[in-house]
Design an enzyme around this catalytic site. Structure first.
Site, PDB file in Angstrom:
ATOM      1  CG  HIS A   1      -0.219   0.005   2.542  1.00  0.00           C
ATOM      2  ND1 HIS A   1       0.347   1.139   3.078  1.00  0.00           N
ATOM      3  CD2 HIS A   1       0.016  -1.004   3.433  1.00  0.00           C
ATOM      4  CE1 HIS A   1       0.894   0.846   4.242  1.00  0.00           C
ATOM      5  NE2 HIS A   1       0.721  -0.448   4.486  1.00  0.00           N
TER       6      HIS A   1
ATOM      7  CB  CYS B   1       1.616  -3.607   5.115  1.00  0.00           C
ATOM      8  SG  CYS B   1       0.018  -4.248   5.668  1.00  0.00           S
TER       9      CYS B   1
END
Length: 209
Positions: free
Chosen positions: A169, A185
């Site tokens: 992301h 992440c």
């Protein structure tokens, strides 16, 4: 969540092997940056659990181009490789005409790092964010929900992976790129995740090493 705006460093963009993003598409995009002094009031981010300071080592100098055949058996639907050691994300298109190399943030510890093969299962522009149960346990003061916008920890775009809670992301806090700064992440500059989002598709193979 605080309404403080994220501190943005001055950045110099450059392409390895090409000077134009829309020009030679086979050229990887690499972005270097020079950070301004960090305002201590800006260090509270729902993406991180430790301060991100100018003294935290970056890893931009370790970038190198890679060959997809060393990691994948095919390029059907394209391929994404996230290298947590060099803190870089590589992308190859199905016809091999496009190759990109992006600096990334990576998980803060080995315990938060997951490696292996998965796929893109969902793609969202303007993602919402909710902390995982373990994040809420460690940080009960964090909000239960953050909508799309400049304070969202997932930045402008998110590629959801086949593992629960794992994504590639963007981030509005550009200090984190090139550092160990996430809860699991892989983070990219917003302009880079926007480009990768345009290349990606559901079912694309992803390898984290």
């Amino acid at each position: 969540m605080s309404n403080n705006k994220f501190l943005r460093p001055d950045r110099r963009g450059f392409l390895v092997g090409s000077a134009a993003l829309g020009g030679l598409l086979a050229a990887p995009a690499v972005l270097a940056q020079t950070a301004r002094p960090v305002d201590p009031s800006m260090t509270n981010s729902t993406e991180i659990e430790t301060d991100v300071r100018d003294t935290t080592p970056r890893n931009i100098s370790s970038f190198r181009t890679l060959q997809w055949r060393d990691y994948f058996s095919h390029l059907r639907r394209g391929a994404i490789l996230a290298d947590t050691d060099s803190r870089a994300v590589h992308y190859w298109s199905e016809d091999e005409s496009i190759y990109r190399l992006y600096p990334s943030s990576v998980p803060m510890s080995d315990e938060l790092t997951r490696r292996g093969s998965t796929t893109v299962t969902r793609m969202v522009e303007g993602p919402e964010w909710r902390p995982t149960p373990s994040m809420r346990e460690r940080n009960p003061e964090w909000p239960a929900y953050v909508g799309p916008g400049p304070e969202n920890p997932l930045g402008s775009h998110a590629l959801y992976l086949g593992w629960q809670y794992y994504r590639i992301h963007g981030t509005h806090d550009t200090r984190k790129i090139g550092r160990r700064s996430s809860n699991g992440c892989i983070g990219l500059y917003n302009e880079h995740i926007a480009e990768l989002y345009g290349f990606a598709q559901i079912g694309m193979q992803v390898l984290l090493i």
